[in-house]
Design an enzyme around this catalytic site. Structure first.
Site, mmCIF file in Angstrom:
data_model
loop_
_atom_site.group_PDB
_atom_site.id
_atom_site.type_symbol
_atom_site.label_atom_id
_atom_site.label_comp_id
_atom_site.label_asym_id
_atom_site.label_seq_id
_atom_site.Cartn_x
_atom_site.Cartn_y
_atom_site.Cartn_z
ATOM 1 N N ASN A 1 -0.797 1.133 -5.855
ATOM 2 C CA ASN A 1 -1.878 1.071 -4.862
ATOM 3 C C ASN A 1 -1.753 2.314 -3.989
ATOM 4 O OD1 ASN A 1 -3.546 0.520 -2.701
ATOM 5 N ND2 ASN A 1 -2.361 -1.233 -1.947
ATOM 6 N N TRP A 2 -2.685 3.240 -4.166
ATOM 7 C CA TRP A 2 -2.565 4.528 -3.457
ATOM 8 C C TRP A 2 -3.089 4.472 -2.023
ATOM 9 C CZ3 TRP A 2 -4.145 8.576 -7.815
ATOM 10 C CH2 TRP A 2 -3.138 8.578 -8.785
ATOM 11 N N LYS A 3 -3.642 3.335 -1.644
ATOM 12 C CA LYS A 3 -4.111 3.159 -0.254
ATOM 13 C C LYS A 3 -4.983 4.345 0.176
ATOM 14 C CE LYS A 3 -0.239 0.140 0.633
ATOM 15 N NZ LYS A 3 0.724 -0.431 1.547
ATOM 16 N N HIS B 1 -5.513 -7.902 0.203
ATOM 17 C CA HIS B 1 -4.302 -7.165 0.612
ATOM 18 C C HIS B 1 -4.044 -7.425 2.099
ATOM 19 C CE1 HIS B 1 -1.553 -3.942 1.594
ATOM 20 N NE2 HIS B 1 -1.253 -3.908 0.302
ATOM 21 N N GLU C 1 -3.191 -5.575 4.413
ATOM 22 C CA GLU C 1 -3.808 -4.599 5.334
ATOM 23 C C GLU C 1 -5.281 -4.937 5.555
ATOM 24 O OE1 GLU C 1 -2.420 -1.118 3.264
ATOM 25 O OE2 GLU C 1 -0.386 -1.644 3.851
ATOM 26 N N GLY D 1 5.813 -1.235 3.207
ATOM 27 C CA GLY D 1 5.918 0.083 3.840
ATOM 28 C C GLY D 1 7.037 0.185 4.863
ATOM 29 N N SER E 1 7.872 -2.508 -0.538
ATOM 30 C CA SER E 1 8.999 -1.577 -0.672
ATOM 31 C C SER E 1 9.676 -1.633 -2.043
ATOM 32 C CB SER E 1 10.008 -1.782 0.459
ATOM 33 O OG SER E 1 9.383 -1.550 1.717
ATOM 34 N N GLY F 1 3.190 0.408 -3.393
ATOM 35 C CA GLY F 1 2.432 1.287 -2.508
ATOM 36 C C GLY F 1 3.053 2.671 -2.461
ATOM 37 N N GLY F 2 3.871 2.913 -1.442
ATOM 38 C CA GLY F 2 4.442 4.242 -1.194
ATOM 39 C C GLY F 2 5.035 4.916 -2.426
HETATM 40 P P1 PGA Z 1 4.788 -0.511 -0.258
HETATM 41 O O1 PGA Z 1 3.335 -1.197 -0.309
HETATM 42 O O2 PGA Z 1 5.290 -0.435 -1.670
HETATM 43 O O3 PGA Z 1 4.559 0.847 0.338
HETATM 44 O O4 PGA Z 1 5.649 -1.384 0.594
HETATM 45 C C1 PGA Z 1 3.076 -2.277 -1.151
HETATM 46 C C2 PGA Z 1 1.644 -2.730 -1.007
HETATM 47 O O5 PGA Z 1 1.118 -2.687 0.111
HETATM 48 O O6 PGA Z 1 1.015 -3.120 -1.991
#
Ligand code: PGA
Length: 254
Positions: free
Chosen positions: A12-14, A98, A100, A176, A216, A237-238
């Site tokens: 997920n590149w956000k 999600h 967020e 994150g 993470s 994500g990251g």
């Molecule tokens: P993260 O994000 O790997 O940066 O913790 C995961 C996500 O939000 O899907």
């Protein structure tokens, strides 16, 4: 994870990457992962890079994902992106609910459910994200929260459509932050979610469901997570932003 479920690793590149930057990373992934047959792989670039990344991924095993979608097909919805537009852009999978979206943009279970049903009816696969906040974990309501989010998110979804749904368990406090749930803690929640699914859809359907862990996930913890019986993949994500960190996660079993 157990053998009957195919590992599913999704990036997920956000809100990162211009179209040009997205093409560069997708091109490397497309080359390096062209031979992956035993896993399901997806990347979800921002909306503005979808068309460009689609062209890069064509003919590769990597699926194109979107990070969100509207709850309506068209209309006066300034700033929203319809599932139909995503289909046109080559998207196969949509991430919905999600944390967020829930916590920064106020998406409710009812809205997430409308999005889930619409995306499924338009032929997409869906990744439905669920997970508790730190406060919810500390007050002991993790199970209640994930049960509500799972059941409400899937309300009205039939067993046939369920085969196009993946659940992503993402504890909000682990996203994150570099703090991740221990594989054992995560697996316990995954097992609980599988039980919630079994209540509505039966044991067989629930055993067939893919449940990803997110929060993470890094090259150095993916192996231990994937050893757990109920963890079938990861939503990353990251660490999905760079091939140096995403490739070893996808290829955790090498
Ligand atoms: P993260 O994000 O790997 O940066 O913790 C995961 C996500 O939000 O899907």
């Amino acid at each position: 994870m157990i053998g009957m479920r195919k590992p599913f690793i999704a990036g997920n590149w956000k809100m990162y990457k211009t179209a040009g930057e997205a093409i560069s990373v997708a091109t490397i992934l497309a080359t390096e992962l062209s031979g992956e047959k035993d896993k399901k792989i997806m990347i979800a670039p921002p909306f503005t890079a979808l068309h460009a990344v689609r062209d890069v991924l064509e003919g590769t095993p990597i699926l194109l994902g979107a990070q969100n979608a509207a709850s309506e097909l068209e209309g006066a919805h300034t700033g929203e992106v319809s599932p139909r537009m995503l289909m046109d852009a080559g998207v196969a999978v949509i991430i919905l609910g999600h944390s967020e979206r829930r916590h920064i943009y106020g998406e409710t279970d009812a809205l997430v459910n409308r999005k889930v049903r619409l995306a499924l009816s338009e032929g997409f696969e869906v990744i439905l994200c669920v997970g508790e906040t730190l406060e919810e974990r500390q007050t002991g309501v993790t199970e209640k929260v994930v049960e509500t989010q799972t059941a409400a998110g899937l309300a009205g979804v039939g067993e046939k459509e369920l085969s196009r749904v993946t659940i992503a368990y993402e504890p909000v406090w682990a996203i994150g932050t570099g703090k991740n749930a221990t594989p054992q803690d995560a697996d316990a929640v995954h097992k609980f979610i599988r039980g919630v699914l079994a209540k509505s859809y039966g044991e067989k359907a629930s055993q067939a469901m893919t449940i990803q862990y997110g929060g993470s996930v890094k090259p150095d913890n993916i192996k231990d997570l994937m050893k757990m019986e109920n963890i079938d993949g990861a939503l990353v994500g990251g660490a999905s932003l760079k091939p140096e960190t995403f490739l070893p996660i996808v290829q955790y079993d090498r």
